[in-house]
Design a protein around this motif. Structure first.
Motif, PDB file in Angstrom:
ATOM      1  N   VAL A 119       0.849  -1.196   0.000  1.00  0.00           N
ATOM      2  CA  VAL A 119       0.000   0.000   0.000  1.00  0.00           C
ATOM      3  C   VAL A 119       0.886   1.248   0.000  1.00  0.00           C
ATOM      4  O   VAL A 119       0.638   2.202  -0.743  1.00  0.00           O
ATOM      5  CB  VAL A 119      -0.936  -0.011   1.229  1.00  0.00           C
ATOM      6  N   ALA A 123       1.342   4.020  -2.913  1.00  0.00           N
ATOM      7  CA  ALA A 123       1.102   5.443  -2.627  1.00  0.00           C
ATOM      8  C   ALA A 123       2.289   6.288  -3.091  1.00  0.00           C
ATOM      9  O   ALA A 123       2.111   7.338  -3.715  1.00  0.00           O
ATOM     10  CB  ALA A 123       0.857   5.638  -1.136  1.00  0.00           C
ATOM     11  N   ARG A 124       3.494   5.815  -2.808  1.00  0.00           N
ATOM     12  CA  ARG A 124       4.679   6.555  -3.263  1.00  0.00           C
ATOM     13  C   ARG A 124       4.706   6.624  -4.787  1.00  0.00           C
ATOM     14  O   ARG A 124       5.022   7.653  -5.370  1.00  0.00           O
ATOM     15  CB  ARG A 124       5.959   5.887  -2.738  1.00  0.00           C
ATOM     16  N   GLY A 127       2.757   9.280  -6.228  1.00  0.00           N
ATOM     17  CA  GLY A 127       3.258  10.641  -6.024  1.00  0.00           C
ATOM     18  C   GLY A 127       2.980  11.203  -4.643  1.00  0.00           C
ATOM     19  O   GLY A 127       2.963  12.416  -4.473  1.00  0.00           O
ATOM     20  N   TYR A 128       2.763  10.331  -3.632  1.00  0.00           N
ATOM     21  CA  TYR A 128       2.685  10.815  -2.255  1.00  0.00           C
ATOM     22  C   TYR A 128       4.088  11.211  -1.806  1.00  0.00           C
ATOM     23  O   TYR A 128       5.043  10.495  -2.067  1.00  0.00           O
ATOM     24  CB  TYR A 128       2.188   9.712  -1.313  1.00  0.00           C
ATOM     25  N   THR A 129       4.191  12.330  -1.090  1.00  0.00           N
ATOM     26  CA  THR A 129       5.469  12.672  -0.470  1.00  0.00           C
ATOM     27  C   THR A 129       5.615  11.837   0.797  1.00  0.00           C
ATOM     28  O   THR A 129       4.653  11.214   1.259  1.00  0.00           O
ATOM     29  CB  THR A 129       5.506  14.153  -0.078  1.00  0.00           C
ATOM     30  N   GLN A 132       3.146  12.906   3.338  1.00  0.00           N
ATOM     31  CA  GLN A 132       1.776  12.481   3.033  1.00  0.00           C
ATOM     32  C   GLN A 132       1.587  10.995   3.346  1.00  0.00           C
ATOM     33  O   GLN A 132       0.530  10.590   3.829  1.00  0.00           O
ATOM     34  CB  GLN A 132       1.446  12.766   1.564  1.00  0.00           C
ATOM     35  N   GLN A 136      -1.232  10.542   6.057  1.00  0.00           N
ATOM     36  CA  GLN A 136      -2.477  10.072   5.440  1.00  0.00           C
ATOM     37  C   GLN A 136      -2.604   8.561   5.409  1.00  0.00           C
ATOM     38  O   GLN A 136      -3.684   8.035   5.187  1.00  0.00           O
ATOM     39  CB  GLN A 136      -2.584  10.625   4.014  1.00  0.00           C
ATOM     40  N   ILE A 137      -1.478   7.852   5.603  1.00  0.00           N
ATOM     41  CA  ILE A 137      -1.563   6.397   5.515  1.00  0.00           C
ATOM     42  C   ILE A 137      -1.069   5.734   6.800  1.00  0.00           C
ATOM     43  O   ILE A 137      -1.806   5.004   7.451  1.00  0.00           O
ATOM     44  CB  ILE A 137      -0.760   5.886   4.302  1.00  0.00           C
ATOM     45  N   PRO A 140      -3.085   7.007  10.296  1.00  0.00           N
ATOM     46  CA  PRO A 140      -4.427   6.456  10.500  1.00  0.00           C
ATOM     47  C   PRO A 140      -4.471   4.928  10.554  1.00  0.00           C
ATOM     48  O   PRO A 140      -5.209   4.369  11.363  1.00  0.00           O
ATOM     49  CB  PRO A 140      -5.234   6.983   9.312  1.00  0.00           C
ATOM     50  N   LEU A 141      -3.643   4.260   9.726  1.00  0.00           N
ATOM     51  CA  LEU A 141      -3.705   2.791   9.732  1.00  0.00           C
ATOM     52  C   LEU A 141      -2.976   2.196  10.947  1.00  0.00           C
ATOM     53  O   LEU A 141      -3.287   1.089  11.370  1.00  0.00           O
ATOM     54  CB  LEU A 141      -3.128   2.222   8.425  1.00  0.00           C
ATOM     55  N   PRO A 215     -10.023   2.516  11.217  1.00  0.00           N
ATOM     56  CA  PRO A 215     -10.703   3.176  10.095  1.00  0.00           C
ATOM     57  C   PRO A 215     -11.821   2.304   9.540  1.00  0.00           C
ATOM     58  O   PRO A 215     -11.725   1.076   9.564  1.00  0.00           O
ATOM     59  CB  PRO A 215      -9.585   3.352   9.053  1.00  0.00           C
TER      60      PRO A 215
ATOM     61  N   VAL B  72       8.505  13.126  -7.029  1.00  0.00           N
ATOM     62  CA  VAL B  72       7.087  13.237  -6.666  1.00  0.00           C
ATOM     63  C   VAL B  72       6.281  13.847  -7.816  1.00  0.00           C
ATOM     64  O   VAL B  72       5.234  13.330  -8.203  1.00  0.00           O
ATOM     65  CB  VAL B  72       6.930  14.056  -5.365  1.00  0.00           C
ATOM     66  N   ARG B  75       6.007  11.316 -10.671  1.00  0.00           N
ATOM     67  CA  ARG B  75       5.072  10.214 -10.418  1.00  0.00           C
ATOM     68  C   ARG B  75       3.632  10.653 -10.573  1.00  0.00           C
ATOM     69  O   ARG B  75       2.757   9.855 -10.932  1.00  0.00           O
ATOM     70  CB  ARG B  75       5.315   9.650  -9.011  1.00  0.00           C
ATOM     71  N   ARG B  76       3.352  11.921 -10.265  1.00  0.00           N
ATOM     72  CA  ARG B  76       1.970  12.397 -10.405  1.00  0.00           C
ATOM     73  C   ARG B  76       1.590  12.575 -11.870  1.00  0.00           C
ATOM     74  O   ARG B  76       0.426  12.780 -12.196  1.00  0.00           O
ATOM     75  CB  ARG B  76       1.803  13.716  -9.634  1.00  0.00           C
ATOM     76  N   GLY B  86      -3.001  -2.344  -4.565  1.00  0.00           N
ATOM     77  CA  GLY B  86      -2.329  -1.345  -3.736  1.00  0.00           C
ATOM     78  C   GLY B  86      -3.246  -0.195  -3.354  1.00  0.00           C
ATOM     79  O   GLY B  86      -2.782   0.917  -3.113  1.00  0.00           O
ATOM     80  N   HIS B  90      -8.303   2.370   3.845  1.00  0.00           N
ATOM     81  CA  HIS B  90      -9.178   3.233   4.650  1.00  0.00           C
ATOM     82  C   HIS B  90      -9.831   4.336   3.824  1.00  0.00           C
ATOM     83  O   HIS B  90     -10.444   5.234   4.379  1.00  0.00           O
ATOM     84  CB  HIS B  90      -8.398   3.831   5.818  1.00  0.00           C
ATOM     85  N   ARG B  91      -9.693   4.247   2.495  1.00  0.00           N
ATOM     86  CA  ARG B  91     -10.324   5.241   1.636  1.00  0.00           C
ATOM     87  C   ARG B  91     -11.324   4.534   0.735  1.00  0.00           C
ATOM     88  O   ARG B  91     -11.098   3.397   0.312  1.00  0.00           O
ATOM     89  CB  ARG B  91      -9.267   5.941   0.772  1.00  0.00           C
TER      90      ARG B  91
END
Lengths: 227, 300
Positions: A119, A123-124, A127-129, A132, A136-137, A140-141, A215, B72, B75-76, B86, B90-91
């Motif tokens: 996961v 996320a990386r 483009g998660y920094t 983030q 965000q991950i 909470p998890l 969550p 970053v 990747r976006r 992946g 939780h979303r």
């Protein structure tokens, strides 16, 4: 059995509940010590644990530290801190914090480690920094595991907070040490019962908090596909 | 367009995953990197969005070395779909699909609208928008993964064995829809798989890799089947085991059945006029896709 009954009667006697050293005030004091110790310990252990969990660095040191700290004899630490810091709250509070840190530290990084690596990798790759991913991950998890650590830390401290009275501070331990001196066993046993009740209440509160920390997407996963 | 220029990747433990690899992936094509596990195909793919940086050599996207780009931001701009989806557990489905647009600062309303479009594009029921990944089937999760990868309208989509974990029936349906989708949107897709059937079904271009990302053959699916370059390719395709050497045989009802070298039926022969005949016509594949050459069996 008779002594237990007398202890219960001691607890239930309304005359023992009021005043600055009544059961109500001492219970609040006791609870206050516990929460303060857990909050201070969390302020120290959570950032370190999250840093270890997020970066994967310093894990060996964190494991060794929390393992070793768990093995410390509480009464010994308490005596030592009291000797160093003098009579009053600072000594016992330091000891309680030392007692609470290991479980919170371990829970903070274990919570992050329990998050599926795929996961985070995904996320990386989206483009998660790093920040983030953390907020965000991982946070909470990893929260349910962390709340579990806070829970066991709080239980350890609530039981041990009795010893605060040993070096002149307040809390429900006052009755214990007073009872010991005056050979009032009903009072001694009664104060122990009060500590047990307080511990059970705290445990219940943390159990609820732990459940609330999961969550929703994870809760439905546990309940099955069509929940 | 993605270009690899003499790329080598040596990991910290000394293993060389990729050795002096060069390749051009033309814009708008679906290129499959195929090979056994450990051949370096995933490492190559992850170099495009800098999840892995090459030890030497360059990876260019539209002529620009990705090493000079912020990972970053890069990747976006590049979609990424992985095995096991992946997705963030939780979303919700909608939040997962909106991930990259939201990271790019698209407002909630616009992201929600985009999510709806994406769900339609990949064939997901709009009712699933507020479900969580754990409430979806494996095939649905992969569709969400594809929708997430495409939501920011990237020029390039990287797919790392995205259909590896779903059952064969769902997989072939997802493959069919991916082909269709690719025809619709024209995104450059780099697709990694170890499954040669998948490579043949999807690729405009297939690059088959040996250990160290050594290219065994590069070409269209048709070229692979008709002109395998060497024994490695023949083995990987199953040509040496007769799996793709097909013959026609007449069935009891008079129709023509196509069988492999072991006599296992591979399908029936569809004739131009739609009815079976004596088998005089050269084998024309019904959907125009690449098909192994059909030879007349001596006994047919």
């Amino acid at each position: 059995m008779n002594q237990l009954w007398e202890a219960v009667l001691w607890c239930l006697d309304p005359a023992h509940w009021t005043g600055p050293s009544g059961i109500a005030a001492r219970s609040l004091e006791h609870l206050g010590y516990t929460l303060l110790a857990v909050v201070i310990a969390a302020a120290i252990a959570v950032p370190i644990g999250w840093w270890v969990g997020h970066t994967g660095r310093g894990r060996g040191a964190a494991v060794a530290l929390s393992g070793a700290a768990r093995a410390l004899p509480t009464l010994g630490v308490l005596t030592l801190t009291a000797l160093l810091l003098g009579i009053g709250l600072a000594g016992p509070m330091t000891a309680f914090v030392i007692l609470a840190v290991p479980s919170i530290l371990a829970a903070a990084y274990a919570g992050f480690e329990a998050v599926d690596r795929r996961v985070i990798d995904a996320a990386r790759a989206q483009g998660y920094t790093g920040a983030q991913v953390l907020w965000q991950i991982e946070v909470p998890l990893g929260l349910p595991v962390l709340v579990g650590g806070l829970r066991s830390a709080a239980l350890q401290v609530v039981a041990t907070a009795t010893l605060a009275a040993y070096v002149g501070a307040g809390g429900l331990g006052r009755y214990l040490f007073l009872g010991l001196k005056t050979q009032d066993y009903a009072m001694m046993l009664g104060s122990s019962l009060l500590v047990v009740v307080l511990a059970l209440v705290l445990d219940g509160v943390f159990a609820l908090a732990g459940r609330a920390a999961v969550p929703r997407g994870v809760t439905v996963a546990r309940r099955g596909v069509n929940a | 367009m993605i270009s690899y220029r003499s790329v080598t990747k040596r990991f910290a433990d000394g293993t060389v995953a990729v050795q002096d690899f060069s390749l051009d992936v033309p814009r708008g094509t679906l290129t499959v990197l195929a090979g056994s596990s450990g051949c370096g195909k995933t490492t190559l793919m992850r170099m495009v969005n800098r999840m892995v940086d090459p030890s030497s050599g360059q990876v260019l996207v539209d002529g620009e070395d990705v090493a000079g780009r912020d990972p970053v931001a890069l990747r976006r701009r590049i979609g990424y779909v992985m095995q096991n989806s992946g997705l963030l557990p939780h979303r919700t489905v909608a939040q997962n699909i909106a991930t990259v647009p939201r990271l790019n600062g698209v407002d909630r309303r616009a992201a929600r609208r985009r999510t709806g479009e994406m769900m339609e594009l990949v064939g997901l029921d709009a009712k699933l928008a507020d479900r969580y990944p754990a409430q979806l089937s494996g095939g649905q999760q992969q569709r969400v993964g594809v929708a997430r990868g495409l939501a920011a309208d990237p020029d390039i989509l990287l797919m790392d064995e995205p259909f590896g974990a779903v059952d064969p029936l769902v997989r072939s349906e997802l493959q069919r829809q991916l082909r269709q989708l690719h025809g619709q949107i024209g995104t450059t897709i780099l697709f990694v798989t170890h499954d040669m059937d998948e490579a043949l079904a999807l690729g405009d271009q297939i690059v088959l890799l040996r250990a160290g990302a050594d290219i065994a053959q590069q070409g269209t699916p048709r070229e692979f089947v008709a002109e395998p370059a060497n024994d490695f390719v023949r083995t990987f395709l199953g040509l040496d085991r007769g799996q793709r050497t097909l013959h026609r045989e007449r069935a009891a009802d008079g129709s023509i059945v196509v069988v492999d070298a072991h006599g296992r039926p591979a399908g029936v022969l569809a004739e131009p006029d739609g009815r079976p005949d004596d088998g005089a016509h050269p084998g024309a594949a019904a959907d125009g896709g690449p098909r192994p050459g059909i030879q007349d069996a001596p006994g047919a």
